[in-house]
Design a protein around this motif. Structure first.
Motif, PDB file in Angstrom:
ATOM      1  N   ASN A  91       0.885  -1.154   0.000  1.00  0.00           N
ATOM      2  CA  ASN A  91       0.000   0.000   0.000  1.00  0.00           C
ATOM      3  C   ASN A  91       0.923   1.204   0.000  1.00  0.00           C
ATOM      4  O   ASN A  91       1.573   1.498   0.998  1.00  0.00           O
ATOM      5  N   ILE A  92       1.021   1.872  -1.140  1.00  0.00           N
ATOM      6  CA  ILE A  92       1.942   2.991  -1.295  1.00  0.00           C
ATOM      7  C   ILE A  92       1.130   4.241  -1.581  1.00  0.00           C
ATOM      8  O   ILE A  92       0.232   4.236  -2.424  1.00  0.00           O
ATOM      9  N   VAL A  93       1.456   5.314  -0.875  1.00  0.00           N
ATOM     10  CA  VAL A  93       0.840   6.608  -1.145  1.00  0.00           C
ATOM     11  C   VAL A  93       1.958   7.542  -1.592  1.00  0.00           C
ATOM     12  O   VAL A  93       2.925   7.768  -0.869  1.00  0.00           O
ATOM     13  N   TYR A  94       1.810   8.050  -2.817  1.00  0.00           N
ATOM     14  CA  TYR A  94       2.804   8.940  -3.403  1.00  0.00           C
ATOM     15  C   TYR A  94       2.036  10.049  -4.106  1.00  0.00           C
ATOM     16  O   TYR A  94       1.135   9.779  -4.899  1.00  0.00           O
ATOM     17  N   PRO A  98      -3.002   6.617  -4.264  1.00  0.00           N
ATOM     18  CA  PRO A  98      -2.656   5.240  -3.905  1.00  0.00           C
ATOM     19  C   PRO A  98      -1.984   4.526  -5.064  1.00  0.00           C
ATOM     20  O   PRO A  98      -2.216   4.844  -6.228  1.00  0.00           O
ATOM     21  N   TYR A  99      -1.144   3.594  -4.725  1.00  0.00           N
ATOM     22  CA  TYR A  99      -0.370   2.826  -5.698  1.00  0.00           C
ATOM     23  C   TYR A  99      -1.244   1.764  -6.362  1.00  0.00           C
ATOM     24  O   TYR A  99      -1.969   1.043  -5.708  1.00  0.00           O
ATOM     25  N   THR A 100      -1.163   1.716  -7.673  1.00  0.00           N
ATOM     26  CA  THR A 100      -1.732   0.599  -8.424  1.00  0.00           C
ATOM     27  C   THR A 100      -0.557  -0.275  -8.799  1.00  0.00           C
ATOM     28  O   THR A 100       0.544   0.139  -8.735  1.00  0.00           O
ATOM     29  N   SER A 101      -0.696  -1.438  -9.227  1.00  0.00           N
ATOM     30  CA  SER A 101       0.426  -2.369  -9.398  1.00  0.00           C
ATOM     31  C   SER A 101       1.365  -2.043 -10.568  1.00  0.00           C
ATOM     32  O   SER A 101       2.218  -2.831 -10.897  1.00  0.00           O
ATOM     33  N   GLU A 102       1.235  -0.882 -11.157  1.00  0.00           N
ATOM     34  CA  GLU A 102       2.129  -0.481 -12.251  1.00  0.00           C
ATOM     35  C   GLU A 102       3.436   0.069 -11.689  1.00  0.00           C
ATOM     36  O   GLU A 102       3.484   0.536 -10.556  1.00  0.00           O
ATOM     37  N   PRO A 103       4.521   0.034 -12.490  1.00  0.00           N
ATOM     38  CA  PRO A 103       5.765   0.657 -12.031  1.00  0.00           C
ATOM     39  C   PRO A 103       5.537   2.137 -11.733  1.00  0.00           C
ATOM     40  O   PRO A 103       4.793   2.819 -12.437  1.00  0.00           O
ATOM     41  N   LEU A 104       6.143   2.621 -10.685  1.00  0.00           N
ATOM     42  CA  LEU A 104       5.915   3.979 -10.218  1.00  0.00           C
ATOM     43  C   LEU A 104       7.218   4.757 -10.303  1.00  0.00           C
ATOM     44  O   LEU A 104       8.231   4.331  -9.740  1.00  0.00           O
ATOM     45  N   LEU A 105       7.209   5.889 -11.020  1.00  0.00           N
ATOM     46  CA  LEU A 105       8.385   6.748 -11.103  1.00  0.00           C
ATOM     47  C   LEU A 105       8.339   7.705  -9.915  1.00  0.00           C
ATOM     48  O   LEU A 105       7.413   8.505  -9.783  1.00  0.00           O
ATOM     49  N   ILE A 106       9.335   7.603  -9.049  1.00  0.00           N
ATOM     50  CA  ILE A 106       9.364   8.358  -7.795  1.00  0.00           C
ATOM     51  C   ILE A 106      10.300   9.548  -7.931  1.00  0.00           C
ATOM     52  O   ILE A 106      11.463   9.388  -8.302  1.00  0.00           O
ATOM     53  N   LEU A 110       9.774  14.329  -3.184  1.00  0.00           N
ATOM     54  CA  LEU A 110       8.442  14.155  -2.613  1.00  0.00           C
ATOM     55  C   LEU A 110       8.437  12.974  -1.652  1.00  0.00           C
ATOM     56  O   LEU A 110       9.140  11.987  -1.860  1.00  0.00           O
ATOM     57  N   PRO A 111       7.631  13.057  -0.593  1.00  0.00           N
ATOM     58  CA  PRO A 111       7.573  11.937   0.353  1.00  0.00           C
ATOM     59  C   PRO A 111       6.896  10.707  -0.242  1.00  0.00           C
ATOM     60  O   PRO A 111       6.022  10.809  -1.101  1.00  0.00           O
ATOM     61  N   LEU A 112       7.315   9.559   0.228  1.00  0.00           N
ATOM     62  CA  LEU A 112       6.781   8.274  -0.218  1.00  0.00           C
ATOM     63  C   LEU A 112       6.398   7.481   1.027  1.00  0.00           C
ATOM     64  O   LEU A 112       7.227   7.217   1.883  1.00  0.00           O
ATOM     65  N   GLU A 113       5.134   7.132   1.136  1.00  0.00           N
ATOM     66  CA  GLU A 113       4.635   6.382   2.287  1.00  0.00           C
ATOM     67  C   GLU A 113       4.353   4.947   1.854  1.00  0.00           C
ATOM     68  O   GLU A 113       3.622   4.719   0.891  1.00  0.00           O
ATOM     69  N   ILE A 114       4.950   3.992   2.564  1.00  0.00           N
ATOM     70  CA  ILE A 114       4.817   2.581   2.185  1.00  0.00           C
ATOM     71  C   ILE A 114       4.357   1.748   3.375  1.00  0.00           C
ATOM     72  O   ILE A 114       4.887   1.875   4.472  1.00  0.00           O
TER      73      ILE A 114
END
Length: 138
Positions: A91-94, A98-106, A110-114
Motif C-alpha cells: 500500500n503505497i501513497v505517493y 494510492p499505488y496501483t500495481s504499475e511501475p511507479l516513477l518516484i 516528494l515523500p513516499l509512504e509505504i
C-alpha cells in the motif's frame, strides 16, 4: 517375615509418576522448539523487510528519481530485483495517490509512504515507513 523388593502397586505408582514427568518434559521441549522455529521465521521476514526498506531509502536519498515496482512475488527498483521468493502486498501513497500495481516513477523530493506486508507460508511481517528528504523553510 521379611520382604525384599517392591510390590506391584509401588512399581505401577513409580511408573505412572515417571511417565507423567517425562510427558510434561517432552511437551515443554516440543513447545520450545516450535516457538523457536516461529521466531526464526519471523526474524527472517523482518530482515527481508529491513533490506527492502534500506534499498528504497538509499535510492530515495541518493537519486533524484527512481522507478519502484512491487509485484506479488518480487520488489524491483530501477529494473533490478531487490527481493523475491515471498508474497508482497503493498500500500503505497505517493503524491496523495494510492499505488496501483504499475511501475511507479518516484521523484525523491516528494515523500513516499509505504506499508509493505511480506508473507511466507503462514508467517507475515508488515513494514510501515515514510521516505522523505528534509524540508527546508526557504
Amino acid at each position: 517375615m521379611k520382604r525384599n523388593g517392591f510390590t506391584l502397586v509401588e512399581l505401577l505408582a513409580a511408573l505412572t509418576i515417571t511417565s507423567v514427568v517425562l510427558i510434561l518434559a517432552y511437551a515443554i521441549f516440543h513447545s520450545g522448539i516450535k516457538q523457536g522455529d516461529t521466531s526464526k521465521k519471523e526474524a527472517f521476514l523482518q530482515q527481508e523487510a529491513e533490506l527492502i526498506a534500506e534499498a528504497i531509502r538509499n535510492k530515495h536519498l541518493k537519486n533524484p528519481a527512481y522507478q519502484l515496482e512491487i509485484k506479488a512475488d518480487e520488489v524491483v527498483i530501477d529494473g533490478m530485483t531487490i527481493s523475491k521468493n515471498y508474497r508482497y502486498l503493498a500500500n503505497i501513497v505517493y503524491e496523495n495517490h494510492p499505488y496501483t500495481s504499475e511501475p511507479l516513477l518516484i521523484d525523491s523530493n516528494l515523500p513516499l509512504e509505504i506499508t509493505l506486508k511480506i508473507e511466507k507460508g503462514d508467517q507475515s511481517y508488515t513494514l510501515r515507513t515514510i521516505f522523505a528528504r528534509g524540508i527546508s523553510d526557504e
